[in-house]
Design a protein around this motif. Structure first.
Motif, short mmCIF file in Angstrom:
data_model
loop_
_atom_site.label_atom_id
_atom_site.label_comp_id
_atom_site.label_asym_id
_atom_site.label_seq_id
_atom_site.Cartn_x
_atom_site.Cartn_y
_atom_site.Cartn_z
N GLY A 1 0.81 -1.20 0.00
CA GLY A 1 0.00 0.00 0.00
C GLY A 1 0.84 1.25 0.00
N LYS B 1 -7.28 -13.48 4.19
CA LYS B 1 -7.07 -12.08 3.84
C LYS B 1 -5.61 -11.70 4.05
CE LYS B 1 -11.82 -10.76 5.03
NZ LYS B 1 -12.22 -10.53 3.63
N SER C 1 -3.46 -3.72 9.62
CA SER C 1 -4.13 -3.37 8.37
C SER C 1 -4.50 -4.64 7.63
CB SER C 1 -3.24 -2.48 7.50
OG SER C 1 -3.03 -1.24 8.12
N GLN C 2 -5.63 -4.58 6.92
CA GLN C 2 -6.15 -5.80 6.30
C GLN C 2 -6.81 -5.47 4.97
OE1 GLN C 2 -8.22 -8.83 8.78
NE2 GLN C 2 -9.95 -8.49 7.41
N SER C 3 -6.64 -6.39 4.01
CA SER C 3 -7.27 -6.26 2.70
C SER C 3 -7.67 -7.64 2.21
CB SER C 3 -6.31 -5.61 1.70
OG SER C 3 -6.88 -5.56 0.41
N SER C 4 -8.67 -7.68 1.36
CA SER C 4 -9.10 -8.96 0.81
C SER C 4 -8.19 -9.44 -0.30
CB SER C 4 -10.54 -8.87 0.30
OG SER C 4 -10.64 -7.86 -0.69
N ARG D 1 -4.34 -8.04 -2.75
CA ARG D 1 -3.31 -7.03 -2.93
C ARG D 1 -3.81 -5.84 -3.72
NH1 ARG D 1 0.12 -5.83 0.08
NH2 ARG D 1 0.41 -8.05 0.44
N ARG E 1 -6.93 -4.60 -3.54
CA ARG E 1 -8.04 -3.93 -2.86
C ARG E 1 -7.51 -2.97 -1.80
NH1 ARG E 1 -13.01 -4.36 -4.95
NH2 ARG E 1 -13.93 -4.39 -2.86
N PRO E 2 -8.35 -2.00 -1.36
CA PRO E 2 -7.90 -1.07 -0.31
C PRO E 2 -7.62 -1.78 1.00
CG PRO E 2 -9.85 -0.25 -1.45
CD PRO E 2 -9.68 -1.66 -1.89
N PHE E 3 -6.73 -1.19 1.79
CA PHE E 3 -6.43 -1.68 3.12
C PHE E 3 -7.21 -0.87 4.15
CE2 PHE E 3 -3.01 -3.91 1.15
CZ PHE E 3 -2.66 -4.92 2.03
N ASN E 4 -7.82 -1.57 5.11
CA ASN E 4 -8.48 -0.93 6.23
C ASN E 4 -7.75 -1.28 7.51
OD1 ASN E 4 -10.72 0.31 4.86
ND2 ASN E 4 -11.56 -1.74 4.57
N GLN F 1 -7.80 4.65 3.00
CA GLN F 1 -7.05 3.47 3.41
C GLN F 1 -6.37 3.77 4.73
OE1 GLN F 1 -5.23 0.73 0.47
NE2 GLN F 1 -4.97 2.58 -0.76
#
Length: 310
Positions: free
Chosen positions: A1, A46, A61-64, A66, A68-71, A90
């Protein structure tokens, strides 16, 4: 990210992968390494990265995927996780000091943001921290905020900045150009700061800085390896990864350096695995070292978070 600690790093084209639960951590022959037990903390389908541990909290931080956005999520001990970054942004985890979480909020380029874990209220740092440039790689300890300021275009200036939130004092600890002279912040804890600087992908070293005296020293590197993923504790102990290069090199190890005990390898990762960000948590005389681990060889396996107890 773009907002994370690895933004602009030489590892730009490398994907992260999960670490198999059955991974065996090998110790250095001769009894010079601690017995480190690998424990999975977050292992799902994830991408879980950029861990930060503090008494009562774990954040990451987590994303579904590479792409997709990180939350950014926080899980109180014994509680249910919740999301920190607002919709449309993000969130890349930095660190937790007490009940203050400091992180990078990207839309798409990043600024430093604070989040009160008790009240769940967002706030901005003092004037002078966020600029039109990109602020990332964030760590907070007391009045001191550590971060990197870089241009939005890769391959231009980078500054590792230590900022006093009370007085407004700003110290530039290191600089880089994003290419052959790359600089990345580690963490700040108590009176100590750590960061890494690279001459090239295989020539990276970790530095430790003492805030009261402004004294800088390099972590010994007798094997002439790349050192990265640096973090420090309040007693000045430095934790870092070391391999043949910063781009998923061979013989990846997790190391600790202290002024009195010298260098000690805690564990070794098998081929094709690497670590990116470390977060040491000191409680009751023990250090639990949290870090994300990824598979360098395949792009469809997510990264996970593990810990070892020193």
């Amino acid at each position: 990210g773009k907002g994370g600690p690895l933004a602009g790093r030489f590892r730009l084209t490398m994907s992260r992968r999960a670490l198999a639960l059955g991974l065996v951590w090998s110790l250095i022959p001769g009894g010079i390494a601690d017995a480190a037990t690998l424990t999975p903390v977050l292992k799902t389908r994830k991408f879980e990265e950029y861990p930060a541990a503090a008494p009562g909290y774990l954040a990451w931080s987590q994303s579904s995927s590479r792409q997709r956005p990180f939350n950014l999520f926080v899980r109180p001990t014994g509680g249910t996780r919740f999301r920190v970054n607002p919709a449309g942004t993000q969130g890349f985890m930095g660190s937790i000091d007490g009940t203050t979480l400091a992180y990078n909020q990207a839309t798409p380029f990043g600024d430093v943001k604070f989040f009160d874990l008790a009240t769940r209220i967002h706030s901005d740092p003092p004037q002078g921290v966020n600029t039109a440039a990109h602020e990332s790689g964030i760590s907070l300890s007391g009045s001191w905020l550590l971060f990197r300021r870089s241009a939005k275009a890769f391959g231009t200036f980078q500054e590792i900045i230590l900022f006093n939130l009370t007085t407004g004092e700003q110290r530039i600890l290191a600089t880089g150009d994003g290419r052959r002279k790359y600089a990345q912040p580690g963490t700040v804890a108590g009176d100590f700061v750590t960061w890494l600087k690279c001459r090239n992908p295989g020539g990276c070293g970790v530095f430790r800085y003492h805030i009261p005296t402004a004294a800088t020293g390099s972590v010994p590197n007798p094997r002439a390896r790349a050192q990265y993923a640096a973090a420090v504790t309040a007693d000045g102990s430095v934790y870092f990864a070391e391999s043949t290069n910063i781009n998923c090199g061979q013989d990846v190890g997790i190391w600790r350096y202290t002024s009195t005990g010298g260098r000690k390898r805690l564990a070794r990762l098998p081929g094709g695995r690497d670590a990116a960000k470390m977060s040491p948590l000191v409680e009751a005389g023990k250090v639990r070292l949290f870090f994300d681990v990824f598979d360098c060889r395949q792009s469809n396996r997510p990264s996970d978070i593990f810990k070892v107890t020193v």
